[in-house]
Design an enzyme around this catalytic site. Structure first.
Site, short mmCIF file in Angstrom:
data_model
loop_
_atom_site.label_atom_id
_atom_site.label_comp_id
_atom_site.label_asym_id
_atom_site.label_seq_id
_atom_site.Cartn_x
_atom_site.Cartn_y
_atom_site.Cartn_z
N LEU A 97 0.84 -1.21 0.00
CA LEU A 97 0.00 0.00 0.00
C LEU A 97 0.87 1.26 0.00
O LEU A 97 0.58 2.23 -0.68
CB LEU A 97 -0.94 0.00 1.21
CG LEU A 97 -1.96 1.14 1.24
CD1 LEU A 97 -2.93 1.03 0.06
CD2 LEU A 97 -2.75 1.17 2.55
N ASN A 126 3.49 3.88 18.87
CA ASN A 126 4.32 4.65 17.95
C ASN A 126 3.60 4.95 16.64
O ASN A 126 4.22 5.31 15.64
CB ASN A 126 5.62 3.90 17.68
CG ASN A 126 6.55 4.03 18.87
OD1 ASN A 126 6.54 5.04 19.56
ND2 ASN A 126 7.34 3.01 19.14
N ILE A 152 22.39 19.70 15.53
CA ILE A 152 21.81 18.66 16.38
C ILE A 152 22.40 17.28 16.09
O ILE A 152 22.18 16.33 16.82
CB ILE A 152 20.26 18.67 16.24
CG1 ILE A 152 19.71 20.07 16.51
CG2 ILE A 152 19.59 17.68 17.17
CD1 ILE A 152 20.13 20.68 17.84
N CYS A 204 12.73 16.81 21.04
CA CYS A 204 12.07 17.17 19.78
C CYS A 204 10.73 17.87 19.95
O CYS A 204 9.87 17.73 19.11
CB CYS A 204 11.81 15.92 18.96
SG CYS A 204 13.17 15.48 17.90
N ASP A 256 15.44 17.93 35.52
CA ASP A 256 16.07 16.88 36.32
C ASP A 256 17.10 16.06 35.53
O ASP A 256 17.96 15.41 36.13
CB ASP A 256 15.02 15.92 36.88
CG ASP A 256 14.14 16.60 37.93
OD1 ASP A 256 14.54 17.68 38.43
OD2 ASP A 256 13.05 16.07 38.23
N HIS A 283 11.96 21.56 9.67
CA HIS A 283 10.87 20.80 9.06
C HIS A 283 10.40 21.42 7.76
O HIS A 283 9.55 20.88 7.07
CB HIS A 283 9.72 20.65 10.06
CG HIS A 283 10.19 20.01 11.35
ND1 HIS A 283 10.58 20.76 12.43
CD2 HIS A 283 10.37 18.72 11.69
CE1 HIS A 283 10.99 19.94 13.40
NE2 HIS A 283 10.87 18.70 12.98
#
Ligand code: GLN
Ligand code: ZN
Length: 765
Positions: A29, A126, A440, A652, A665, A703
């Site tokens: 697909l 996910n 990054i 992110c 922390d 992006h």
């Protein structure tokens, strides 16, 4: 009580599945949709591929012995988008696209003029869904054409098809409001459409309908039990409707919700008995009039079911319900199709696993045992037990050295020196300017990189040649960064296909599948590694690449690692020990890597945790415990180095919500983070909780292919300086650059460095 006019007369079913994957066993697909997007094929051929995949799935489920088969779990992109369209509630900006299929894809992916719907994670899986946009202006109207077509198609194949739709509570609760109104305020009106839908489905011959309400297993909806009771009382009162099966999953709906559902005239209730509990079911007497659809086979993880344990659970449920049907805990959307293509599995490991096809068999075997007695399928039970037995004795599952080391970990191994002192020591070593510039980690994955990887896989080049090509990529990326004038350089990650798989392939205890694809969103599929044993790092994983990069420059090169929580979040995890223990084992491996990098002279190491927020439990009560162990695992992975070594992390997202305290922390020296809204807002949020370490709010949105101007970046930095002192501010893009093109990246970074230089003098003054 049921009254004769509303009780649907459908016969109970005994074996089914909550839903299935749709991407195709070989991602057929995905390929068909992508070639339609490129204009290489037309709509008719795409529809033919889709229909044949649906047909295959329906026949597969029928042949497995299921007596009720879910339909409408197919989607060209996403089931929430399908539901928005079914309710006539697609965001109005897409109305300008004439063709309905192109309009659908425009909502999913955007066009040159139209921004797509936002995407976010489907509960704690996910999988990502498209977030419906609703407002007071939304007009709802039923369009049942998709579900009716898929019902008719399956009926024609001769299967007993059960249409599946996302329920009204879940749909509205997961939508986003584009004004100040709460989408759930329109619940009554939307339930009216579901009433209408029930009529249409009955008319089309559906015996059953499955209405999915996973949101009932979370704390998202206030007064969930009362709401569920009201909605399903109304729907079950519809005259001439199919039998209604309300499915809850991904957790435990709780006794109150179950009791509220049981008090209505719906016929069946589904419960997730892997992530929920049979005790909850037992505590609700009113279930005794219902068909209980028992999700005893895990639909979202890849472990073989302990059939005897599952059968025992099913046995206890018999006393609580009118009848019990066997099912998966949720749709098998979240697991790969079949173990069959996995030729690299050893016999032991193969025996412990069940992908979707194997799970269907487990459901059928359990249903047979429940209805005809275990003896009728004794062979299957024995084979399963024998395969699982090797899990207890396989030396890879429990490695004494790993367990002893973890048991001996002390609090002080999670702590570094006090942060101001670290900063001073690092500054002395690194000598960075104010507002240091960095990236990054990844640089564009060029076609040369992809070709080299493919050639290595195909055996056309050897390991040495592959290394040579990657080194030449690294050299180029270092030269580019030198030329741009960045302060902390990276090697560019050319050797990594994926930031989790790369590490999983090098750590013992993980298995990387060959064909274990699952849909992440739309046509994007991932192959999560399988964590099956104790984690051992046989040798350093990144040191050669990073030191090679460092040998090409006098500037500091940042070592690049993926953090334990993210590795865990993007893998199939063990079901035989708490996630916390798995996270800590991975943390020890990463810790060893940081120490090796440090020994090799690397002064800056970034440990990425983009998935920190993703593993947040669905129930509020479970969140603090998760955040504690997640933070501890990160600290265990990073606190092995000297105070002179600078630890960075990268996240992110910029809507911190419930994880903001955890971010502080982590105690990284420098945290780079998305700043989708504005650098300043992100910094204000962090200041509000007293965060006092280095921070790099993304000042360049990776992006989008757009090149941000120097002026824009300068303005962001100036705004950021109102929120944090120059000594703590870093300048960087908001994520890795691997999906972008070389040209735009070079231009953008040039502007970024220029902007930092413009702002620095004023910041010093
Ligand atoms: N270091 C990774 C990269 O640059 C981080 C990716 C991520 O945040 N998802 O690609
Ligand atoms: Zn990122």
């Amino acid at each position: 009580m049921s009254s004769d006019t509303t009780t649907a007369k459908a016969p109970d079913f005994t074996a089914t599945v909550g839903g299935t994957a749709r991407i195709g066993a070989n991602r057929e697909l995905k390929r068909a949709i992508e070639s339609y997007w490129k204009g290489q094929t037309d709509r008719a051929s795409l529809e033919a591929v889709a229909a044949s995949l649906r047909g295959e799935t329906a026949r597969q489920l029928r042949d497995a012995g299921f007596d009720s088969i879910p339909v409408n779990t197919f989607s060209y992109y996403d089931q929430m988008l399908d539901t928005a369209i079914m309710l006539g509630a697609l965001a109005p900006r897409f109305a300008s696209v004439e063709d309905d299929l192109d309009r659908y894809f425009a909502a999913a992916r955007g066009t040159a003029e139209l921004t797509p719907l936002e995407m976010t994670k489907w509960f704690d899986t996910n999988y990502h869904y498209l977030v419906p946009e609703l407002s007071a202006q939304t007009t709802y109207s039923l369009d049942a054409s998709k579900v009716l077509a898929e019902l008719a198609e399956a009926t024609n194949l001769g299967v007993d098809a059960r249409p599946v739709v996302i329920g009204p509570i879940t749909f509205l609760a997961l939508a986003k409001s584009t004004d100040d109104t709460d989408p759930l305020d329109r619940l009554d009106e939307v339930v009216g459409l579901y009433e209408e839908l029930l009529g249409s489905l009955a008319e089309a011959g559906a015996n059953w309908v499955q209405i999915d309400e996973p949101v009932l297993c979370t704390d998202i909806v206030d007064g969930a039990a009362a709401t569920a009771g009201k909605v399903y009382e109304r729907l079950s009162a519809v005259a001439g409707r199919p039998a209604i099966f309300v499915n809850t999953y991904f957790g435990d709906p709780g006794a109150e919700v179950l009791a509220a559902l049981a008090a209505t005239d719906i016929e069946a209730i589904g419960v997730d008995l892997v992530y929920g509990s049979a005790d909850t079911v037992a505590s609700v007497p009113a279930l005794s009039t219902k068909l209980l659809v028992a999700g005893v086979v895990n639909g979202r993880n890849i472990w073989r079911t302990d059939l005897d344990a599952a059968l025992a659970t099913l046995g206890t449920l018999l006393g609580s319900a009118r009848a019990v049907a066997v099912s998966t805990s949720c749709s098998t959307l979240h697991v790969p199709y079949s173990l069959e293509p996995e030729t690299e599995l050893d016999d032991n490991l193969r025996g412990w696993l069940a992908f979707a096809a194997e799970k269907f068999t487990e459901v059928a075997v359990l249903a047979a045992a429940l209805n005809r007695g275990r003896d009728a399928v004794a062979d299957a039970f024995e084979a399963s037990a024998a395969a699982l037995a090797t899990r207890a004795t396989d030396p890879r599952v429990k490695v004494a050295a790993v367990r002893e080391r973890l048991a001996a970990v002390t609090e002080d191994q999670l702590a570094r020196g006090e942060s101001a002192g670290r900063l001073a020591a690092q500054q002395e070593r690194l000598g960075l300017p104010l507002l240091p510039t960095t990236t990054i980690g990844s640089y564009p994955q060029t076609s040369a990189i992809r070709k080299a990887r493919a050639a290595l896989r195909a055996g056309e080049i050897d390991e040495a040649e592959y290394t040579r090509r990657m080194q030449s990529e690294i050299e180029d990326v270092i030269a580019l960064q030198e030329d741009l004038g960045l302060d902390v350089l990276v090697h560019g990650e050319p050797e990594r296909n994926d930031m989790v798989q790369y590490f999983a392939e090098q750590l013992d205890g993980f298995f990387a599948t060959q064909n274990g694809w699952v849909q992440s969103y739309g046509t994007r599929c991932v192959r999560p590694p399988i964590l099956f044993g104790d984690v051992v790092r046989p040798k350093p994983m990144t040191v050669d690449w990073i030191t090679y990069a460092q040998s090409k420059t006098a500037k500091p090169v940042k070592g690049m690692l993926t953090g334990p929580v993210t590795i865990l979040a993007w893998s199939f995890v063990r079901d035989d020990q708490p996630e916390k223990d798995s996270a800590n084992q991975i943390a020890l491996a990463i810790r060893d890597e940081t120490v090796d990098l440090e020994k090799a002279g690397i002064g800056v190491i970034q440990v990425d945790e983009p998935a920190l927020r993703e593993l947040l439990p669905l129930r509020d009560a479970d969140k603090p415990d998760y955040l504690r162990w997640a933070v501890d695992a990160f600290r265990l992975s990073t606190a092995g180095v000297e105070d002179t070594t600078q630890i960075h992390t990268h996240l992110c997202y910029s809507e911190f919500g419930e994880v903001i305290g955890a971010i502080a922390d982590l105690d990284a020296d420098v945290t780079s983070i998305e700043a989708a809204r504005s650098a300043m807002e992100v910094l204000d949020d962090l200041n509000a909780i007293g965060f006092a370490n280095g921070v790099g709010p993304g000042v360049y949105d990776i992006h989008s292919p757009r090149v941000p101007s120097t002026e824009e970046i300068t303005a962001s930095l100036q705004a950021a300086l109102k929120a944090v002192p120059a000594e703590r501010l870093w300048v960087n893009p908001d994520c890795g650059l691997k999906t972008r093109g070389n040209e735009e990246v070079t231009a953008s970074l040039r502007n970024l460095v220029e902007a930092a230089k413009t702002v620095r003098p004023a910041a010093t003054a």
